[in-house]
Design an enzyme around this catalytic site. Structure first.
Site, PDB file in Angstrom:
ATOM      1  N   GLU A 110      -5.886  11.495  -0.339  1.00 30.83           N
ATOM      2  CA  GLU A 110      -7.037  11.573  -1.243  1.00 30.83           C
ATOM      3  C   GLU A 110      -7.969  10.376  -1.119  1.00 30.83           C
ATOM      4  OE1 GLU A 110      -4.721  13.953  -4.891  1.00 30.83           O
ATOM      5  OE2 GLU A 110      -5.398  11.856  -5.115  1.00 30.83           O
ATOM      6  N   THR A 111      -7.478   9.291  -0.545  1.00 29.22           N
ATOM      7  CA  THR A 111      -8.250   8.045  -0.564  1.00 29.22           C
ATOM      8  C   THR A 111      -8.597   7.581   0.858  1.00 29.22           C
ATOM      9  OG1 THR A 111      -6.356   6.540  -0.372  1.00 29.22           O
ATOM     10  CG2 THR A 111      -6.891   7.382  -2.587  1.00 29.22           C
ATOM     11  N   HIS A 128      -7.332   5.156   2.321  1.00 28.38           N
ATOM     12  CA  HIS A 128      -6.187   4.473   2.931  1.00 28.38           C
ATOM     13  C   HIS A 128      -6.002   4.919   4.386  1.00 28.38           C
ATOM     14  CE1 HIS A 128      -1.744   3.247   2.853  1.00 28.38           C
ATOM     15  NE2 HIS A 128      -2.472   2.158   2.793  1.00 28.38           N
ATOM     16  N   PHE A 160       1.327   1.767  10.209  1.00 29.96           N
ATOM     17  CA  PHE A 160       0.742   0.426  10.114  1.00 29.96           C
ATOM     18  C   PHE A 160       1.655  -0.622  10.752  1.00 29.96           C
ATOM     19  CE2 PHE A 160      -2.394  -2.387   8.346  1.00 29.96           C
ATOM     20  CZ  PHE A 160      -1.722  -3.582   8.154  1.00 29.96           C
ATOM     21  N   GLU A 161       2.978  -0.389  10.711  1.00 33.26           N
ATOM     22  CA  GLU A 161       3.948  -1.347  11.268  1.00 33.26           C
ATOM     23  C   GLU A 161       4.172  -1.180  12.768  1.00 33.26           C
ATOM     24  OE1 GLU A 161       4.596   0.243   8.181  1.00 33.26           O
ATOM     25  OE2 GLU A 161       3.829  -1.603   7.313  1.00 33.26           O
TER      26      GLU A 161
HETATM   27  N1  LIG Z   1       0.126   7.604   4.633  1.00 29.96           N
HETATM   28  C1  LIG Z   1       0.754   7.309   5.820  1.00 29.96           C
HETATM   29  C2  LIG Z   1       1.338   6.073   6.069  1.00 29.96           C
HETATM   30  N2  LIG Z   1       1.320   5.120   5.133  1.00 29.96           N
HETATM   31  C3  LIG Z   1       2.182   3.931   5.181  1.00 29.96           C
HETATM   32  C4  LIG Z   1       1.607   2.816   6.083  1.00 29.96           C
HETATM   33  O1  LIG Z   1       1.727   3.172   7.456  1.00 29.96           O
HETATM   34  C5  LIG Z   1       2.382   1.514   5.847  1.00 29.96           C
HETATM   35  O2  LIG Z   1       3.748   1.735   6.133  1.00 29.96           O
HETATM   36  C6  LIG Z   1       2.226   1.003   4.426  1.00 29.96           C
HETATM   37  O3  LIG Z   1       0.841   0.896   4.134  1.00 29.96           O
HETATM   38  C7  LIG Z   1       2.898  -0.350   4.239  1.00 29.96           C
HETATM   39  O4  LIG Z   1       2.396  -1.295   5.146  1.00 29.96           O
HETATM   40  N3  LIG Z   1       1.921   5.819   7.268  1.00 29.96           N
HETATM   41  C8  LIG Z   1       1.938   6.781   8.255  1.00 29.96           C
HETATM   42  O5  LIG Z   1       2.487   6.546   9.341  1.00 29.96           O
HETATM   43  N4  LIG Z   1       1.368   8.010   8.025  1.00 29.96           N
HETATM   44  C9  LIG Z   1       0.776   8.307   6.833  1.00 29.96           C
HETATM   45  O6  LIG Z   1       0.261   9.446   6.652  1.00 29.96           O
HETATM   46  C1  LIG Z   2      -2.800   7.990   5.076  1.00 29.10           C
HETATM   47  C2  LIG Z   2      -2.159   7.660   3.800  1.00 29.10           C
HETATM   48  O1  LIG Z   2      -1.790   6.549   3.496  1.00 29.10           O
HETATM   49  C3  LIG Z   2      -2.132   8.760   2.808  1.00 29.10           C
HETATM   50  O2  LIG Z   2      -1.108   9.661   3.119  1.00 29.10           O
HETATM   51  C4  LIG Z   2      -1.926   8.233   1.395  1.00 29.10           C
HETATM   52  O3  LIG Z   2      -2.411   9.212   0.544  1.00 29.10           O
HETATM   53  P1  LIG Z   2      -3.543   8.857  -0.523  1.00 29.10           P
HETATM   54  O4  LIG Z   2      -4.796   8.474   0.254  1.00 29.10           O
HETATM   55  O5  LIG Z   2      -3.739  10.154  -1.307  1.00 29.10           O
HETATM   56  O6  LIG Z   2      -3.014   7.724  -1.365  1.00 29.10           O
END
Ligand SMILES: Nc1c(NC[C@H](O)[C@H](O)[C@H](O)CO)[nH]c(=O)[nH]c1=O
Ligand SMILES: CC(=O)[C@@H](O)COP(=O)(O)O
Length: 162
Positions: free
Chosen positions: A95-96, A98, A67-68
């Protein structure tokens, strides 16, 4: 699936890959899934050197998550004279929902930064259903998206020479 027909690191049938010499590159790498993103980074860096970039012209920065990557690319282009940015990350479905929000935000964000600065900002982000799919695309059976991202950056910085 498209990837099954393509190795991300096979450029044998591609159009000629121009030189990276003289161009400056930023690489922004996400820490999340570091074993994957480190593999993407090593491949991207090696490819830039292979196509002529000078080590001193490759500037690497690490951000917490994919995201950053958008804000990382924006900060680099706002504060440094760079010809292209390569954004590397790995987002794996949990799981979500996100996953969906991150992937959409990064894809749209990176595009917006590229347009804002009129500079190539390359989307080198794996967005996979599971860990194995990521492994397969970070040096596994489907090649390495880091190679692909670096070659894309080299081609784009040479665009105006076509
Ligand atoms: N779940 C994953 C993330 N999650 C973190 C986000 O990218 C971000 O840092 C957070 O939401 C705070 O802003 N990031 C990944 O690169 N890969 C993932 O699987
Ligand atoms: C893509 C994500 O942020 C993920 O890894 C987080 O896992 P969850 O959707 O089970 O909270």
């Amino acid at each position: 699936m498209a990837t099954q027909l393509k190795n991300l690191s096979d450029f044998s049938s591609a159009t000629e890959i121009p030189s990276a010499a003289g161009y400056s590159f930023g690489i922004v790498v996400a820490e999340w899934n570091a074993e994957i993103t480190n593999a993407l980074y090593k491949a991207a860096y090696s490819s830039l050197i292979k196509y002529g970039a000078h080590a001193g012209d490759i500037h690497t920065y690490v951000v917490p998550g994919s995201f950053e990557l958008t804000s990382g690319a924006e900060l680099l282009l706002k504060n440094m004279k760079l010809d292209a940015i390569i954004c590397l990350g790995c987002v794996i479905q949990g799981e979500t929902r996100h996953f969906d929000f991150i992937c959409n935000a990064v894809a749209n964000g990176i595009s917006n930064v590229a347009i804002k600065h009129s500079k190539p900002v390359i989307f080198g982000v794996l967005t996979t259903d599971n860990q194995q799919q990521a492994i397969d695309r970070a040096g596994g059976r489907h090649g390495n998206k880091g190679d692909e991202a670096a070659v894309t950056a080299v081609k784009m910085v040479n665009l105006l020479k076509q």
